[in-house]
Design an enzyme around this catalytic site. Structure first.
Site, PDB file in Angstrom:
ATOM      1  N   LYS A   1       0.828  -1.214   0.000  1.00 13.55           N
ATOM      2  CA  LYS A   1       0.000   0.000   0.000  1.00 13.55           C
ATOM      3  C   LYS A   1       0.864   1.267   0.000  1.00 13.55           C
ATOM      4  O   LYS A   1       2.091   1.192   0.096  1.00 13.55           O
ATOM      5  CB  LYS A   1      -0.967  -0.029   1.191  1.00 13.55           C
TER       6      LYS A   1
HETATM    7  C1  LIG Z   1      -5.554  -4.210   0.877  1.00  9.28           C
HETATM    8  C2  LIG Z   1      -7.026  -4.004   0.768  1.00  9.28           C
HETATM    9  C3  LIG Z   1      -7.889  -4.200   1.845  1.00  9.28           C
HETATM   10  C4  LIG Z   1      -7.510  -4.866   3.137  1.00  9.28           C
HETATM   11  O1  LIG Z   1      -6.398  -4.469   3.740  1.00  9.28           O
HETATM   12  P1  LIG Z   1      -5.601  -5.442   4.740  1.00  9.28           P
HETATM   13  O2  LIG Z   1      -4.757  -4.493   5.505  1.00  9.28           O
HETATM   14  O3  LIG Z   1      -4.823  -6.387   3.877  1.00  9.28           O
HETATM   15  O4  LIG Z   1      -6.587  -6.145   5.597  1.00  9.28           O
HETATM   16  C5  LIG Z   1      -9.200  -3.843   1.694  1.00  9.28           C
HETATM   17  N1  LIG Z   1      -9.679  -3.362   0.544  1.00  9.28           N
HETATM   18  C6  LIG Z   1      -8.903  -3.189  -0.530  1.00  9.28           C
HETATM   19  C7  LIG Z   1      -9.499  -2.631  -1.772  1.00  9.28           C
HETATM   20  C8  LIG Z   1      -7.550  -3.517  -0.454  1.00  9.28           C
HETATM   21  O5  LIG Z   1      -6.788  -3.386  -1.546  1.00  9.28           O
END
Ligand SMILES: *Cc1c(COP(=O)(O)O)cnc(C)c1O
Length: 383
Positions: free
Chosen positions: A185
């Site tokens: 991210k």
């Molecule tokens: C990464 C992601 C999540 C969840 O995040 P985590 O920290 O992995 O639980 C939720 N929604 C989207 C669209 C994502 O890309």
């Protein structure tokens, strides 16, 4: 030019200050939730200009405590775009409610406003739009459909830390917004997540739920509030650690720099991919928004090149290029397809995107040479 080193979809940017901060936590004798989590939450509040926010151990956990704090449960429905990460639907399912999958715009993969209109029922308790890839979903358009019904708009900002819409930072004016700090991210804490919620009572409840339903951290029990504790309701163990926040403190300070590097690379992809006719980048108009470029998704014209998406991924891998899939359409994943009897005829745009999208490598330290390798690899797959 072909290089022998593999170019991954993503690579976290971790510098010496993050490393030193983690070492500092490890040596301090305090590694779980404590002063560094408090500092990171404070920085997030300043960044978004909000009174309060909650950090937890994943984006999914942020959604789980939010949904729970709104009493989403049996008999309720939550509208979810089918192009998202499946964990977001799982939360709804695990709380005993029903995820209702919605179609998305074929050019942006963002939840269609008319789908909210089509799928809304008296049972709808929440909608969970995704600011896909770092582009802004038009939350006002969903709000217009909802009118004065009591429905939560929980914005999935996992891709959108730093996205601006109509001059405002996404999350800063949201009823509720969820962020993820997974390593791919825009910033990372290893794993981690955050929740912003305008309703302070719900946010407090979410905080309590993230700490077993006790609502006091070990740090507070030892240092501030006394060793005794009360149980308010059964909760989860979702707290962020200080060793995670140690990363977040320095990562958040670099968000603008990360986004400007991502944007530069995204613009270069746009320019260089225009003459590959079987590749179409998603639409990213600059009207009313500043894109955070978490990922660079493209649609592959599977029919034109006569390869499946998996064959495309293999062909790129052979040329040392790693890509991602954001996302398989969730309504067609086995569990949801079987439980709710979905077929390929449902949600046609999501169905098509779910089998033709790939995300190209994009990360702040990516070089022009690496990017050229990716572009050449894409040219080679049709030969
Ligand atoms: C990464 C992601 C999540 C969840 O995040 P985590 O920290 O992995 O639980 C939720 N929604 C989207 C669209 C994502 O890309």
């Amino acid at each position: 030019m072909r290089t022998n080193s593999f170019i991954p979809l993503s690579r976290p940017t971790i510098n010496q200050e993050e490393i030193n901060e983690v070492i500092d936590s490890l040596k301090s004798g305090w590694i779980t939730t404590g002063p560094k989590v408090a500092k990171f939450e404070h920085q997030l509040c300043q960044y978004f200009n909000v009174e309060q926010c909650l950090t937890v151990n994943s984006g999914t956990a942020a959604w789980q405590v939010l949904a729970h704090s709104y009493d989403i449960g049996p008999g309720d429905e939550v509208i979810i775009p089918s192009i998202t990460w499946p964990s977001m639907a799982n939360v709804v399912e695990l709380l005993g409610a029903k995820p209702v999958f919605a179609d998305v715009d074929p050019d942006t993969a963002i939840l269609l406003t008319e789908e909210v209109d089509r799928l809304i029922t008296p049972k709808t308790k929440a909608i969970l739009p995704v600011h896909y890839a770092g582009a802004a979903a038009d939350i006002d358009s969903y709000r217009d459909i909802i009118g004065n019904r009591n429905i939560l708009i929980a914005e999935d900002c996992a891709h959108a830390l730093g996205t601006m819409h109509k001059g405002q930072l996404i999350g800063s004016h949201s009823d509720a917004a969820i962020f993820s700090f997974h390593p791919t991210k825009n910033i990372t804490t290893g794993e981690g997540g955050a929740l912003i919620c305008k309703d302070q009572d719900r946010l407090n409840r979410a905080r309590t739920l993230s700490l077993n339903g006790i609502g006091k951290t070990a740090w507070e029990r030892i240092n501030q509030k006394g060793a005794h504790y009360e149980l308010h309701e059964p909760g989860y163990k979702f707290n962020m650690l200080d060793i995670q926040a140690a990363l977040g403190i320095h990562q958040l300070a670099k968000i603008q720099d990360f986004i400007s590097k991502r944007t530069h690379l995204a613009e270069r992809y746009h320019e260089k991919l225009t003459n590959i006719d079987y590749i179409t980048p998603l639409k990213a108009d600059n009207k009313d928004q500043i894109h955070a470029w978490h990922i660079y998704p493209v649609k592959i014209d599977i029919e034109q090149i006569g390869l499946t998406r998996n064959q495309v991924i293999d062909a790129l891998k052979k040329q040392n290029v790693g890509v991602g899939v954001h996302f398989e359409s969730v309504h067609l994943l086995r569990f949801y397809r079987e439980k709710y009897q979905y077929t390929e005829k449902d949600l046609p745009n999501a169905t098509k995107l779910g089998s033709s999208l790939i995300s190209l490598p994009l990360f702040p330290t990516m070089t022009s040479d690496e990017q050229d390798t990716v572009i050449n690899a894409l040219k080679n797959i049709a030969e």
